[in-house]
Design a protein around this motif. Structure first.
Motif, mmCIF file in Angstrom:
data_model
loop_
_atom_site.group_PDB
_atom_site.id
_atom_site.type_symbol
_atom_site.label_atom_id
_atom_site.label_comp_id
_atom_site.label_asym_id
_atom_site.label_seq_id
_atom_site.Cartn_x
_atom_site.Cartn_y
_atom_site.Cartn_z
ATOM 1 N N PHE A 152 11.630 -17.434 6.170
ATOM 2 C CA PHE A 152 12.139 -16.617 4.672
ATOM 3 C C PHE A 152 11.019 -16.005 4.335
ATOM 4 O O PHE A 152 9.819 -16.343 4.115
ATOM 5 N N VAL A 153 11.441 -15.053 3.457
ATOM 6 C CA VAL A 153 10.479 -14.201 2.553
ATOM 7 C C VAL A 153 9.973 -14.926 1.128
ATOM 8 O O VAL A 153 9.264 -14.659 0.458
ATOM 9 N N GLY A 154 11.258 -15.869 0.963
ATOM 10 C CA GLY A 154 11.115 -16.631 -0.326
ATOM 11 C C GLY A 154 11.373 -15.984 -1.638
ATOM 12 O O GLY A 154 11.796 -14.648 -1.551
ATOM 13 N N ILE A 155 11.630 -16.712 -2.653
ATOM 14 C CA ILE A 155 12.056 -16.215 -3.775
ATOM 15 C C ILE A 155 11.024 -15.175 -4.489
ATOM 16 O O ILE A 155 11.610 -14.322 -5.285
ATOM 17 N N TRP A 156 9.859 -15.338 -4.209
ATOM 18 C CA TRP A 156 8.778 -14.151 -4.964
ATOM 19 C C TRP A 156 8.563 -13.133 -4.006
ATOM 20 O O TRP A 156 7.728 -12.339 -4.287
ATOM 21 N N ARG A 157 9.152 -13.336 -2.766
ATOM 22 C CA ARG A 157 9.024 -12.062 -1.653
ATOM 23 C C ARG A 157 7.690 -11.762 -1.386
ATOM 24 O O ARG A 157 7.467 -10.308 -1.422
ATOM 25 N N GLU A 158 6.933 -12.639 -1.080
ATOM 26 C CA GLU A 158 5.379 -12.131 -0.969
ATOM 27 C C GLU A 158 5.474 -11.396 0.401
ATOM 28 O O GLU A 158 5.902 -11.825 1.375
ATOM 29 N N ASN A 159 4.508 -10.508 0.112
ATOM 30 C CA ASN A 159 4.110 -9.719 1.577
ATOM 31 C C ASN A 159 3.472 -10.820 2.667
ATOM 32 O O ASN A 159 3.556 -10.656 3.731
ATOM 33 N N ALA A 160 2.772 -11.855 2.130
ATOM 34 C CA ALA A 160 2.270 -12.707 3.081
ATOM 35 C C ALA A 160 3.367 -13.395 3.765
ATOM 36 O O ALA A 160 3.108 -13.824 5.010
ATOM 37 N N ASN A 161 4.573 -13.391 3.496
ATOM 38 C CA ASN A 161 5.746 -13.918 4.015
ATOM 39 C C ASN A 161 6.392 -12.894 4.952
ATOM 40 O O ASN A 161 7.547 -13.084 5.443
ATOM 41 N N GLY A 162 5.943 -11.856 5.091
ATOM 42 C CA GLY A 162 6.376 -10.473 6.045
ATOM 43 C C GLY A 162 7.383 -9.777 5.217
ATOM 44 O O GLY A 162 7.945 -8.930 5.736
ATOM 45 N N ASN A 163 7.368 -10.079 3.830
ATOM 46 C CA ASN A 163 8.424 -8.878 3.168
ATOM 47 C C ASN A 163 7.618 -7.778 3.065
ATOM 48 O O ASN A 163 6.559 -7.605 2.624
ATOM 49 N N VAL A 164 8.533 -6.706 3.222
ATOM 50 C CA VAL A 164 8.106 -5.329 3.412
ATOM 51 C C VAL A 164 8.865 -4.512 2.066
ATOM 52 O O VAL A 164 8.740 -3.279 2.428
ATOM 53 N N TYR A 165 9.565 -5.274 1.508
ATOM 54 C CA TYR A 165 10.149 -4.616 0.407
ATOM 55 C C TYR A 165 9.946 -4.817 -0.894
ATOM 56 O O TYR A 165 8.556 -5.513 -1.129
ATOM 57 N N HIS A 166 10.511 -4.684 -1.762
ATOM 58 C CA HIS A 166 9.983 -4.822 -3.325
ATOM 59 C C HIS A 166 9.738 -6.294 -3.608
ATOM 60 O O HIS A 166 10.551 -7.066 -3.723
ATOM 61 N N PRO A 167 8.546 -6.539 -3.799
ATOM 62 C CA PRO A 167 8.129 -7.886 -4.262
ATOM 63 C C PRO A 167 8.528 -8.348 -5.495
ATOM 64 O O PRO A 167 8.613 -7.563 -6.603
ATOM 65 N N ALA A 168 8.686 -9.819 -5.981
ATOM 66 C CA ALA A 168 9.064 -10.146 -7.280
ATOM 67 C C ALA A 168 7.894 -9.973 -8.138
ATOM 68 O O ALA A 168 7.957 -9.566 -9.407
ATOM 69 N N LEU A 169 6.994 -10.046 -7.655
ATOM 70 C CA LEU A 169 5.626 -10.156 -8.499
ATOM 71 C C LEU A 169 4.539 -9.036 -8.058
ATOM 72 O O LEU A 169 4.473 -9.082 -6.805
ATOM 73 N N LEU A 170 3.989 -8.222 -8.895
ATOM 74 C CA LEU A 170 3.073 -7.148 -8.694
ATOM 75 C C LEU A 170 2.167 -7.377 -9.463
ATOM 76 O O LEU A 170 2.316 -7.479 -10.859
ATOM 77 N N GLY A 171 0.757 -7.321 -9.106
ATOM 78 C CA GLY A 171 -0.451 -7.511 -9.879
ATOM 79 C C GLY A 171 -1.572 -7.717 -9.281
ATOM 80 O O GLY A 171 -1.434 -7.792 -7.808
ATOM 81 N N HIS A 172 -2.729 -7.777 -9.814
ATOM 82 C CA HIS A 172 -4.041 -7.766 -9.261
ATOM 83 C C HIS A 172 -5.223 -7.995 -10.118
ATOM 84 O O HIS A 172 -4.947 -8.123 -11.422
ATOM 85 N N ARG A 173 -6.240 -8.300 -9.659
ATOM 86 C CA ARG A 173 -7.348 -8.451 -10.430
ATOM 87 C C ARG A 173 -8.484 -7.153 -10.009
ATOM 88 O O ARG A 173 -9.070 -7.524 -9.020
ATOM 89 N N SER A 174 -8.357 -6.313 -10.767
ATOM 90 C CA SER A 174 -9.187 -4.879 -10.532
ATOM 91 C C SER A 174 -9.140 -4.791 -8.902
ATOM 92 O O SER A 174 -9.978 -4.475 -8.249
ATOM 93 N N GLY A 175 -8.039 -4.759 -8.423
ATOM 94 C CA GLY A 175 -7.699 -4.359 -7.032
ATOM 95 C C GLY A 175 -7.539 -5.681 -6.207
ATOM 96 O O GLY A 175 -6.934 -5.614 -5.059
ATOM 97 N N SER A 176 -8.395 -6.681 -6.273
ATOM 98 C CA SER A 176 -8.378 -7.941 -5.548
ATOM 99 C C SER A 176 -7.220 -8.879 -5.876
ATOM 100 O O SER A 176 -6.665 -8.889 -6.947
ATOM 101 N N ASP A 177 -6.967 -9.901 -4.965
ATOM 102 C CA ASP A 177 -5.670 -10.794 -5.113
ATOM 103 C C ASP A 177 -4.200 -10.189 -5.283
ATOM 104 O O ASP A 177 -3.605 -10.271 -6.103
ATOM 105 N N PHE A 178 -4.581 -8.745 -4.942
ATOM 106 C CA PHE A 178 -3.226 -8.075 -4.724
ATOM 107 C C PHE A 178 -2.192 -8.758 -4.003
ATOM 108 O O PHE A 178 -0.934 -7.988 -4.319
ATOM 109 N N SER A 179 -2.312 -9.553 -2.994
ATOM 110 C CA SER A 179 -1.523 -10.179 -2.227
ATOM 111 C C SER A 179 -1.354 -11.616 -2.437
ATOM 112 O O SER A 179 -2.619 -12.355 -2.459
ATOM 113 N N GLN A 180 -0.039 -12.254 -2.821
ATOM 114 C CA GLN A 180 -0.376 -13.721 -2.959
ATOM 115 C C GLN A 180 0.555 -14.335 -2.176
ATOM 116 O O GLN A 180 1.255 -13.994 -1.502
ATOM 117 N N ALA A 181 0.431 -15.702 -1.990
ATOM 118 C CA ALA A 181 1.203 -16.622 -0.969
ATOM 119 C C ALA A 181 1.235 -17.786 -1.856
ATOM 120 O O ALA A 181 0.155 -18.863 -2.009
#
Ligand code: GLA
Length: 703
Positions: A61-90
């Motif tokens: 499943f893509v999970g409640i936060w819909r991470e890209n790491a889980n294969g979600n290619v739609y709007h994630p629940a969380l969007l954020g980064h550290r000056s560009g890094s950690d843009f993807s979370q799991a």
């Protein structure tokens, strides 16, 4: 700590089922109750989708936060980064707390240095309050762009319903087919806005007030917001809500957290009325929901505007007493140099020019007429022509060193500056301490432009500051009630309900417009929280002229009042207002506690709406013809929400005069008949032919 395989909570025929058997928690179901569940594995097997060609290879499943790491290619629940890094979370779940009514999930992404949590809690009526937060565990800062509550919808959803609007035309309905892609409603005004949907609904095809499945989400917040429905190319649909964060608004330093505004989520398998009544149950169950009968109010704004004069206001108080008014509200114009809307905001000191002896004489007069006294403020605002602005021009919201354009000649105070907050609090507090004031109407007459402090966006903090200010005023003045106004209905939302006791629904007191504005605002907010006043015969905002009976019936279904120079009323009008006032007092308990029922007739310009008591022994309905005849005879009114087995006495009533008819002979039931609930709901009552913009009431009472 061991993680459960699943969590299943339910209330009032609604279930939420969450699976934890994969690394990412997934909502398997939010909707109609599923009964009891012992093990989840078969529910998981039932829910896993097939793997199509041209997809990633593993079942999960893509999970409640819909991470890209889980294969979600739609709007994630969380969007954020550290000056560009950690843009993807799991995220991996670290802890689950649960009871019969809530599930709280904590998760961490140790690589990205983030902790996240979400709590789903049934809070009455099958309504879920969803709260979530994010914490930065790392030394570098994390820029949060969005943290949404995303809820899955049944594949059968086909249409959406939301509400948009503007000044004097709040909350007009928009019904659309749900299409692939994202449909988003965004507010960037820095207040909930006239355009705020309050709740966004997703529905099965053709759902109406009584039938169909409906899901709704509403952000409980008075700042910027985003509500959206997304349908993926694979046909799955979700609904989500979040605070709309401005660029760079939420930068979390190490150890700092973002607590997102809660989201109110409800489900109904009995149409839109089902959603409304679930939300009402929740709203009414809160400990700070107003308990005492909502006092019949006179607001003097449309009677005198800025022309304050003790003699005239005393005359208004005398007539108000005669009619039976219980609360008298003095509006804008009593303070500082505020003789028009060009100046004075910010100086919350009683004007010696208009009130040489202070407000005492007027308050005494109002009290001697048996009414409580209310006063207007607009504490978040400042006119450039004011002592406050002259002393502290730097206390306004701004960005880039620019002075934002004025709106209604005013700027917005930055309440996150402690001295600015203290200035407003202490001046308002002093007026309340020195005078007997039971109620304040608090306005917010312009939207925020370049809402910055120190060149950083601060809508989030500004919104929390006004909540704090209201709470502090209430703490210092126990029993104080606050009305939230923003040029009418610009700050009505499910967040403000926890800090205010009434909303000014609209600056439009035209009963025709009000029928629409109130109907759709009441989808998510119960009538006892919505100010509804009888305005002047000729509306000040539309120029339309309406019968008193139509205006009175329209104003009855809310926290009722008057906003009209009642010293000009004829004896006949006063007599009708008196009867109407007693009718309101006799029926407000029912109107303010019953279930909302909206009956649909073939002609969409006829509104039949009303309330039915919890035990279904009493109903009070308004029949309002808002447009033309659409056929010479309107047809039968088929009620809803009654007990089919019970026998009811039903009759037409006219607390402020009869409507105008366009018929040679009236319907035969008007003076009273007895029918079963089943007959009232399935056979119905023939409706009379009224002139447009006319209304009457129907009383239904179990024998
Ligand atoms: C706003 C409010 C009105 C009134 C005026 C006073 O427009 O919505 O009801 O209070 O401000 O200036």
């Amino acid at each position: 700590m061991s993680i459960p395989a699943f969590a299943h909570i339910s209330e009032a025929d609604t279930s939420l089922l969450i699976d934890f058997s994969f690394s990412n928690p997934q909502i398997l179901h939010w909707g109609k109750s599923l009964g009891s569940i012992d093990t989840v594995s078969d529910y998981v097997k039932a829910s896993l989708e097939p793997i199509a060609h041209a997809e990633h290879d593993e079942h999960h499943f893509v999970g409640i936060w819909r991470e890209n790491a889980n294969g979600n290619v739609y709007h994630p629940a969380l969007l954020g980064h550290r000056s560009g890094s950690d843009f993807s979370q799991a995220f991996s779940v670290t802890r689950v707390d649960q009871s019969r009514s809530f599930v709280e999930i904590h998760a961490e992404d140790t690589l990205a240095g983030l902790e996240i949590w979400v709590r789903y809690e049934f809070v009455g009526g099958g309504v879920l309050r969803v709260s979530q937060g994010l914490k930065n565990l790392e030394t570098s800062s994390f820029t949060l762009e969005d943290l949404s509550v995303v809820m899955p919808l049944g594949d059968q959803v086909a249409e959406s319903l939301d509400f948009s609007g503007s000044w004097v035309k709040e909350r007009q309905p928009n019904r659309r087919d749900i299409q692939p892609g994202i449909f988003s409603r965004e507010v960037r005004e820095g207040r909930s806005s006239h355009d705020y949907t309050i709740v966004q609904l997703a529905m099965t095809k053709g759902a109406n007030y009584q039938t169909g499945e409906v899901w709704s989400l509403g952000l409980a917040f008075s700042g910027n917001s985003r509500h959206k429905i997304e349908r993926t190319q694979t046909g799955r649909t979700s609904i989500s809500a979040s605070e709309l964060l401005l660029p760079g608004e939420m930068i979390l330093e190490q150890g700092e957290s973002y607590l997102a505004p809660s989201v109110i989520a409800s489900y109904s398998d009995s149409g839109i009325d089902g959603i409304t009544n679930s939300i009402y149950k929740y709203v009414r169950s809160r400990p700070n929901h107003p308990q005492r009968p909502r006092p019949l109010t006179l607001n003097v704004w449309e009677a005198v505007y800025f022309d304050h004069n003790l003699e005239k206001l005393s005359e208004l108080a005398d007539v108000a007493k005669e009619i039976g008014v219980e609360r008298f509200v003095l509006d804008d114009g009593w303070f500082g140099s505020r003789r028009d809307d060009l100046r004075g905001l910010g100086d919350w000191v009683i004007s010696k020019d208009v009130w040489p002896q202070g407000l005492g004489p007027l308050i005494e007069k109002v009290k001697s007429c048996g009414m409580e006294f209310g006063l207007w403020f607009e504490g978040e605002m400042v006119n450039p022509d004011s002592d406050l602005y002259r002393a502290h021009p730097d206390w306004i919201l701004s960005a880039g060193g620019r002075v934002p354009p004025t709106g209604r000649y005013q700027q917005v105070l930055n309440l996150t500056i402690p001295e600015a907050f203290e200035h407003v609090l202490s001046q308002v507090d002093a007026v309340l301490s020195e005078n007997e004031i039971a109620y304040i109407k608090w306005d917010h007459n312009r939207f925020l432009i370049e809402a910055g402090g120190n060149n950083k966006p601060i809508v989030h903090e500004q919104t929390l500051a006004i909540y704090r200010l209201f709470d502090e005023l209430k703490k210092r003045h126990p029993g104080l009630e606050i009305e939230s106004c923003a040029s009418g209905g610009g700050r009505i939302d499910l967040g403000m309900i926890d800090h205010a006791d009434r909303f000014w629904t609209s600056d439009c007191n035209d009963a025709l417009e009000r029928q629409y504005i109130q109907r759709y605002t009441q989808i998510g907010i119960p009538p006892e929280l919505l100010g509804s006043h009888i305005g002047p015969t000729k509306s000040h905002t539309t120029g339309r002229v309406h019968e008193l009976s139509f205006r009175a019936i329209t104003a009855l279904f809310g926290h009722a009042g008057l906003e009209w120079d009642i010293t000009t009323c004829t004896d006949d009008e006063k007599q009708k207002l008196k009867t109407w006032a007693s009718y309101y007092k006799a029926n407000r308990e029912l109107i303010h506690s019953g279930s909302m029922v909206r009956v649909e007739l073939v002609n969409p310009e006829i509104f039949v709406h009303g309330v039915v008591s919890k035990d279904k022994t009493k109903g009070l309905f308004a029949y309002a013809n808002l447009g033309g005849q659409g056929g010479s005879k309107p047809g039968a009114i088929r009620f809803a929400g009654l007990n089919p087995e019970k026998k009811y006495h039903v009759k037409a009533v006219f607390p402020a005069g009869e409507p105008k008819y366009l018929q040679r002979q009236n319907v035969a039931w008007f003076e009273g008949i007895v029918l079963s609930g089943s007959a009232l709901m399935h056979m119905g009552l023939q409706a009379p032919i009224l002139f447009p913009e006319n209304a009457f009431l129907i009383e239904i009472e179990a024998k």
